[in-house]
Enzyme design. Sequence first.
Site, PDB file in Angstrom:
ATOM      1  CG  ASP A  17      -2.076   0.913   1.203  1.00 63.23           C
ATOM      2  OD1 ASP A  17      -1.991   1.943   0.524  1.00 63.23           O
ATOM      3  OD2 ASP A  17      -3.075   0.650   1.886  1.00 63.23           O
ATOM      4  CG  HIS A 210      -6.893  -1.043   5.622  1.00 63.59           C
ATOM      5  ND1 HIS A 210      -5.964  -1.833   4.966  1.00 63.59           N
ATOM      6  CD2 HIS A 210      -6.653   0.219   5.193  1.00 63.59           C
ATOM      7  CE1 HIS A 210      -5.217  -1.073   4.181  1.00 63.59           C
ATOM      8  NE2 HIS A 210      -5.616   0.177   4.304  1.00 63.59           N
ATOM      9  CB  CYS A 243      -6.907   6.432  -1.100  1.00 65.81           C
ATOM     10  SG  CYS A 243      -7.890   6.627  -2.564  1.00 65.81           S
ATOM     11  CG  ASN A 252      -2.524   2.551   4.919  1.00 67.77           C
ATOM     12  OD1 ASN A 252      -3.633   2.095   4.749  1.00 67.77           O
ATOM     13  ND2 ASN A 252      -1.615   2.607   3.966  1.00 67.77           N
TER      14      ASN A 252
HETATM   15 ZN    ZN Z   1      -4.756   1.576   3.105  1.00 70.17          ZN
END
Ligand code: ZN
Length: 307
Positions: A17, A210, A243, A252
């Site tokens: 990620d 998450h 994102c 995150n």
């Molecule tokens: Zn993520």
Amino acid sequence: MPDLPETVRIREVGPRDGFQNESAVIPTAEKIRLIDLLAGTGLKRIEVTSFVRPDVIPQLADASEVLAGIGRPEGVSFSVLIPNMRGLERALTQKDRFDEANFFLSASETHNSRNVNRSIEESLADLEGVVAPAVGEGLRCEGVISTSFGCPYEGEVPVDRVLAIAERLADAGCVEIGFGDTTGMANPAQVRRFFGAAAGRLEGVELTAHFHNTRGQGLANALAALEEGVTSFESSFGELGGCPVPPGSVGNVATEDLVSMFSEMGVETGVDLNALIEASATAQEVIGRPLGSHVLKAGPVSWEGEA
Ligand code: ZN
């Protein structure tokens, strides 16, 4: 305060990620060095790469080289993200190098269509066709549902829809479902209601939280999930990843922030926080910009009063 779980499992997703969302491609050797560092921190689960099309995500075009190059320490479970059958086929040529396969779609039609150019139903049908052979190959499968707590294009995402998607993935063979707050829209009250409802409908399935720190509420949401009995989390060292929508959003929840909070609360993570901070500091050097993690800047809490 409700009774808290004694231990949690944390899957580090930074190497996938995080590295995927860096504009510059991180050299393969540096990725391998960072994953090896992470695997030495006590983290038991690491998502190491993704078998997406190299021309679509050049940042992860070296998936095979990364898998081949990293150490394979006992007790650490490696997962790879699989977008489709072609990705599964590529991954299976290195079947002995990883343990788990993660599959993803979005709970919002607009987000899913922008992300993978499919309707939710089309994505589900595709994934059902990929998860079955993955299970057949002995892989432990996780389904990850993006925008589970809200969509930047559509706003509210009904809990019922998210859980219906989760049930389809579980029926397809996923023994774990991850719920992603892809653009940081969740709040703690919503998170508690959500996981309360999810636990009732997905018995026997590992439920994974998450959270993104887009609006600074990642840890608050993690605490709410913990209080609701969630014991599985995904996070990213250094606060990497996330994102790119909305533009400029942060990533995150940082793994070291999560580990620090949990262990200060007496919840066992199994992670050596100092070793993890070292891994994030190394990532910061490699990437060449300050990373967002709080504990990376402040250091661990010291009750000796030396700092
Ligand atoms: Zn993520």
